[in-house]
Design a protein around this motif. Structure first.
Motif, PDB file in Angstrom:
ATOM      1  N   ASP A   1       0.824  -1.210   0.000  1.00 20.25           N
ATOM      2  CA  ASP A   1       0.000   0.000   0.000  1.00 20.25           C
ATOM      3  C   ASP A   1       0.860   1.262   0.000  1.00 20.25           C
ATOM      4  O   ASP A   1       0.648   2.171  -0.812  1.00 20.25           O
ATOM      5  CB  ASP A   1      -0.916  -0.007   1.226  1.00 20.25           C
ATOM      6  N   THR A   2       1.839   1.332   0.893  1.00 20.19           N
ATOM      7  CA  THR A   2       2.557   2.590   1.113  1.00 20.19           C
ATOM      8  C   THR A   2       3.812   2.755   0.277  1.00 20.19           C
ATOM      9  O   THR A   2       4.278   3.876   0.070  1.00 20.19           O
ATOM     10  CB  THR A   2       2.938   2.738   2.602  1.00 20.19           C
ATOM     11  N   VAL A   3       4.370   1.654  -0.220  1.00 21.90           N
ATOM     12  CA  VAL A   3       5.616   1.730  -0.997  1.00 21.90           C
ATOM     13  C   VAL A   3       5.409   1.267  -2.439  1.00 21.90           C
ATOM     14  O   VAL A   3       5.704   1.984  -3.388  1.00 21.90           O
ATOM     15  CB  VAL A   3       6.737   0.891  -0.338  1.00 21.90           C
TER      16      VAL A   3
ATOM     17  N   ALA B   1      12.864   8.020  -3.375  1.00 23.86           N
ATOM     18  CA  ALA B   1      13.510   7.798  -2.084  1.00 23.86           C
ATOM     19  C   ALA B   1      12.443   7.562  -1.019  1.00 23.86           C
ATOM     20  O   ALA B   1      11.406   8.241  -0.993  1.00 23.86           O
ATOM     21  CB  ALA B   1      14.379   8.997  -1.723  1.00 23.86           C
ATOM     22  N   LEU B   2      12.692   6.605  -0.141  1.00 20.75           N
ATOM     23  CA  LEU B   2      11.697   6.229   0.849  1.00 20.75           C
ATOM     24  C   LEU B   2      11.765   7.126   2.082  1.00 20.75           C
ATOM     25  O   LEU B   2      12.840   7.534   2.512  1.00 20.75           O
ATOM     26  CB  LEU B   2      11.899   4.771   1.282  1.00 20.75           C
ATOM     27  N   THR B   3      10.602   7.398   2.633  1.00 21.41           N
ATOM     28  CA  THR B   3      10.539   8.083   3.915  1.00 21.41           C
ATOM     29  C   THR B   3      10.896   7.083   5.019  1.00 21.41           C
ATOM     30  O   THR B   3      11.012   5.873   4.783  1.00 21.41           O
ATOM     31  CB  THR B   3       9.144   8.634   4.164  1.00 21.41           C
ATOM     32  N   GLU B   4      11.028   7.564   6.223  1.00 23.06           N
ATOM     33  CA  GLU B   4      11.326   6.672   7.347  1.00 23.06           C
ATOM     34  C   GLU B   4      10.220   5.645   7.528  1.00 23.06           C
ATOM     35  O   GLU B   4      10.483   4.454   7.745  1.00 23.06           O
ATOM     36  CB  GLU B   4      11.518   7.484   8.632  1.00 23.06           C
TER      37      GLU B   4
ATOM     38  N   THR C   1      10.437   3.098   4.749  1.00 21.74           N
ATOM     39  CA  THR C   1      11.567   2.205   4.973  1.00 21.74           C
ATOM     40  C   THR C   1      11.211   1.133   5.996  1.00 21.74           C
ATOM     41  O   THR C   1      11.538  -0.051   5.819  1.00 21.74           O
ATOM     42  CB  THR C   1      12.800   2.999   5.454  1.00 21.74           C
ATOM     43  N   GLU C   2      10.531   1.518   7.057  1.00 27.37           N
ATOM     44  CA  GLU C   2      10.099   0.541   8.060  1.00 27.37           C
ATOM     45  C   GLU C   2       9.139  -0.473   7.453  1.00 27.37           C
ATOM     46  O   GLU C   2       9.235  -1.676   7.731  1.00 27.37           O
ATOM     47  CB  GLU C   2       9.438   1.268   9.234  1.00 27.37           C
ATOM     48  N   ALA C   3       8.215  -0.006   6.623  1.00 32.43           N
ATOM     49  CA  ALA C   3       7.274  -0.917   5.971  1.00 32.43           C
ATOM     50  C   ALA C   3       7.999  -1.867   5.034  1.00 32.43           C
ATOM     51  O   ALA C   3       7.685  -3.067   4.966  1.00 32.43           O
ATOM     52  CB  ALA C   3       6.214  -0.120   5.210  1.00 32.43           C
ATOM     53  N   TYR C   4       8.978  -1.348   4.301  1.00 32.36           N
ATOM     54  CA  TYR C   4       9.758  -2.170   3.369  1.00 32.36           C
ATOM     55  C   TYR C   4      10.531  -3.247   4.118  1.00 32.36           C
ATOM     56  O   TYR C   4      10.504  -4.426   3.749  1.00 32.36           O
ATOM     57  CB  TYR C   4      10.703  -1.274   2.577  1.00 32.36           C
ATOM     58  N   GLU C   5      11.243  -2.863   5.171  1.00 37.29           N
ATOM     59  CA  GLU C   5      12.062  -3.816   5.908  1.00 37.29           C
ATOM     60  C   GLU C   5      11.197  -4.876   6.581  1.00 37.29           C
ATOM     61  O   GLU C   5      11.564  -6.054   6.628  1.00 37.29           O
ATOM     62  CB  GLU C   5      12.927  -3.093   6.936  1.00 37.29           C
ATOM     63  N   ALA C   6      10.043  -4.488   7.101  1.00 35.32           N
ATOM     64  CA  ALA C   6       9.152  -5.460   7.729  1.00 35.32           C
ATOM     65  C   ALA C   6       8.650  -6.476   6.711  1.00 35.32           C
ATOM     66  O   ALA C   6       8.560  -7.675   6.995  1.00 35.32           O
ATOM     67  CB  ALA C   6       7.974  -4.750   8.391  1.00 35.32           C
TER      68      ALA C   6
END
Length: 346
Positions: A121-123, A144-147, A150-155
């Motif tokens: 959804d967010t990325v 470029a990803l926001t913080e 980035t958290e959503a991507y890594e999860a």
């Protein structure tokens, strides 16, 4: 002349058997074109924790609205579309979760897919709005990803790769190796199960400085503090730490176009010991089509950074060009596979 019946865009029912026997209708095309509406509604449902709000007794739209803190009309619209999608079941004036929604979207089942939904959804979804540009140019289009992104991507990455990481630790014998270099290792999803299984092994994880710093913080007080060193570096521009007799590159190759892959393989060849091995874990194409569970991978990796799902014979050729000898393709539970290579004598 007999009057020709008008072609109807919207039909009452979608009967695949009837459609197969008669002239085609636009139903399937319409459903595919409008698929983003279903996805975005599902993403909203996950954001509102709608499936968690539907208890075993089911809910009315009034109860659903209260529990999700959304207007009742919105609760009704979402519930109706989720019924059509098969994720909710209508029971009179109440709604219940379908079995798969209860298992994977309510937070009460064996596997929680909500982090993956948040990533899409967010990325992913915002990135795919430029899909035509990416397919036309073979260039990544993700900003470029926001913080938070980035958290959503890594999860999501941790969720998707955890099983493969455990499979690799059990499938490949690291007993003969002493030092492992995890190139582009992220937060250690792959290297940590390996170190846990092989207590004699030491490892160096290389990733961007902010990622390496997070890994250092995570392991500082734990059992891996003296066995796992995290180094912040760029795989393409900084000198890679040497002295490793095994190099792991897991779910990294698919992020780059071919010329960058060859460049990376050359740099890794310079960092390995003469008796070392290269382990490439990824979603490989082994025939004309990828595994069904990876069918969206080629597009997603292109959107991210110009990558792709690559044929094993392509990779074998790139290995040869960069100083390696292809050894074998070892099976892992699909869609992943393990390519093994050894350094060719200089």
């Amino acid at each position: 002349m007999a009057e020709q019946p008008a072609q109807r865009m919207f039909t009452p029912e979608h009967d695949s058997e009837v459609e197969a026997a008669g002239p085609p209708t636009p139903v399937r095309v319409i459903e595919l074109l409008a698929g983003y509406m279903v996805s975005k509604t599902l993403f909203a449902a996950v954001e509102f924790d709608l499936f968690a709000a539907v208890g075993p007794e089911g809910v009315t739209t009034v109860e659903l609205a209260e529990r999700c803190a959304i207007p009742e009309r919105s609760a009704r619209a979402i519930a109706d579309l989720m019924v059509d999608a098969g994720l909710l079941v209508r029971d009179g004036d109440r709604f219940r979760n379908a079995a798969d929604a209860e298992a994977f979207l309510a937070g009460r089942g064996p596997f929680d897919l909500r982090p993956l939904a948040r990533y899409w959804d967010t990325v992913s979804y915002p990135t795919w709005t430029d899909a035509a540009t990416a397919f036309r140019t073979r260039q990544g289009v993700r900003a470029a990803l926001t913080e938070a992104q980035t958290e959503a991507y890594e999860a999501a990455v941790a969720l998707v790769t955890a099983e493969t990481a455990a499979d690799l630790a059990g499938a490949y014998d690291f007993g003969g190796h002493r030092r492992l270099l995890d190139a582009g290792g992220g937060f250690g999803t792959f290297v940590k199960p390996i170190l846990a299984r092989y207590p004699h092994l030491e490892a160096t994880l290389v990733d961007l400085p902010e990622v390496a710093a997070a890994v250092t913080d995570q392991t500082a007080a734990g059992p891996l503090a003296t066995r796992l060193t995290a180094v912040g570096a760029d795989l393409f521009t900084d000198q890679l730490p040497g002295g490793h007799d095994a190099i792991l590159v897991a779910n990294v190759v698919h992020l780059f176009p071919p010329e960058r892959i060859v460049e990376l393989l050359r740099r890794l060849r310079e960092a390995v010991t003469p008796d070392g091995r290269l382990l490439l874990v990824d979603w490989w194409r082994t025939d004309v089509a990828p595994h069904p569970s990876a069918r969206f991978g080629a597009g997603e990796f292109l959107m991210i950074s110009g990558g792709d799902l690559y044929q094993v014979d392509e990779v074998a050729r790139w290995l040869s060009e960069s100083g390696w000898r292809f050894v074998s393709l070892e099976p892992l539970p699909p869609p992943s596979g393990l390519i093994l290579a050894e350094p060719r004598p200089v």
